[in-house]
Design a protein around this motif. Structure first.
Motif, PDB file in Angstrom:
ATOM      1  N   ARG A  88       0.837  -1.208   0.000  1.00 31.31           N
ATOM      2  CA  ARG A  88       0.000   0.000   0.000  1.00 31.31           C
ATOM      3  C   ARG A  88       0.868   1.253   0.000  1.00 31.31           C
ATOM      4  O   ARG A  88       0.602   2.212  -0.743  1.00 31.31           O
ATOM      5  N   ILE A  89       1.911   1.250   0.813  1.00 35.45           N
ATOM      6  CA  ILE A  89       2.807   2.408   0.883  1.00 35.45           C
ATOM      7  C   ILE A  89       3.503   2.624  -0.456  1.00 35.45           C
ATOM      8  O   ILE A  89       3.640   3.763  -0.938  1.00 35.45           O
ATOM      9  N   GLU A 135       1.110   4.297  -2.846  1.00 35.63           N
ATOM     10  CA  GLU A 135       0.894   5.704  -2.500  1.00 35.63           C
ATOM     11  C   GLU A 135       2.092   6.563  -2.893  1.00 35.63           C
ATOM     12  O   GLU A 135       1.936   7.668  -3.431  1.00 35.63           O
ATOM     13  N   GLU A 153       2.271   7.013  -6.690  1.00 37.54           N
ATOM     14  CA  GLU A 153       1.295   7.990  -7.161  1.00 37.54           C
ATOM     15  C   GLU A 153       1.757   9.407  -6.850  1.00 37.54           C
ATOM     16  O   GLU A 153       1.648  10.315  -7.681  1.00 37.54           O
ATOM     17  N   GLU A 154       2.304   9.618  -5.668  1.00 38.90           N
ATOM     18  CA  GLU A 154       2.799  10.948  -5.302  1.00 38.90           C
ATOM     19  C   GLU A 154       3.965  11.351  -6.197  1.00 38.90           C
ATOM     20  O   GLU A 154       4.095  12.525  -6.582  1.00 38.90           O
TER      21      GLU A 154
END
Length: 239
Positions: free
Chosen positions: A80-81, A84, A87-88
């Motif tokens: 999950r990290i 994220e 995407e950032e």
């Protein structure tokens, strides 16, 4: 009348049989006086498979199930990290064209620092799981020692050696199954262990050190190094 020493042969055979019977009776009497348990193999040396002893015991199975569950949760958290951060990183790359170099540089540096911090935190969690596994094994061995000593006394053994270090032996001297049965009957699978959890590191990890579950970042070089302004999103988040 006896023919060609037939009587002598028969008497000799009978004497040998009586001697063997008397010897077995005497051995049984000596065994009873020495306190050995009837039906237990008698050997000065016993063998045990410590890996199977731990893994197949109720305690070892309980710890393995919990560690597997926690490890799966940590792996899912890392994935999950990673998503994220990826995407950032893409958003930062898309906004670069409309940003002043100084503003872009500041956001890129902040992104890299955050990735490095997350990497240290996730690494500490992985090391904590490994530390708990080691601590659980130590707790199990300490709790198992009285049981193994009892098995040694029952067998009249002076030593228990690791099965894998023995070149050849009879199956009868392997007490792994017997030890598991007694351990499960005497040791609660819920006995607590006190893991020596390593604290999270505060220093930045080495660039060559592998990151947990592919979390990695390459800090951008400073423009003062003499090259052109680097792409601050070079610190890819790898799957």
């Amino acid at each position: 009348m006896c023919l060609s020493g037939l009587c002598r042969t028969g008497l000799t055979t009978l004497a040998l049989a009586l001697f063997a019977l008397m010897s077995s009776v005497a051995a049984a009497q000596d065994q009873g006086r020495s306190g050995f348990v009837t039906g237990t193999v008698q050997s000065p040396v016993l063998t045990v498979d410590p890996e199977r002893l731990y893994a197949e015991s109720a305690y070892g199975r309980r710890v393995a199930e919990e560690l597997e569950e926690q490890g799966a949760e940590l792996a899912a958290e890392n994935r999950r990290i990673e998503a994220e951060l990826a995407e950032e990183e893409r958003e930062l790359t898309d906004r670069r064209a409309g940003m002043a170099p100084e503003a872009f540089r500041a956001e890129a540096d902040a992104f890299d620092e955050r990735v490095m911090r997350i990497r240290r935190e996730q690494d500490a969690k992985a090391r904590a799981l490994a530390a708990r596994n080691d601590a659980a094994r130590r707790t199990f061995i300490e709790a198992a020692q009285p049981v193994l000593e009892e098995i040694m006394r029952d067998a009249g053994a002076a030593v228990i050696v690791e099965a894998r270090s023995v070149f050849m032996s009879l199956d009868a001297v392997d007490v792994t199954d017997r030890a598991i049965e007694r351990l499960d009957a005497t040791i609660s699978p819920d006995i607590p262990e006190t893991p020596e959890v390593a604290p999270p590191r505060t220093e930045a990890p080495s660039p060559d050190e592998p990151a947990p579950d592919g979390l990695t970042v390459t800090p951008p070089a400073s423009p003062s190094d003499g090259g052109e302004e680097p792409d601050p999103t070079a610190g890819d988040v790898l799957p």
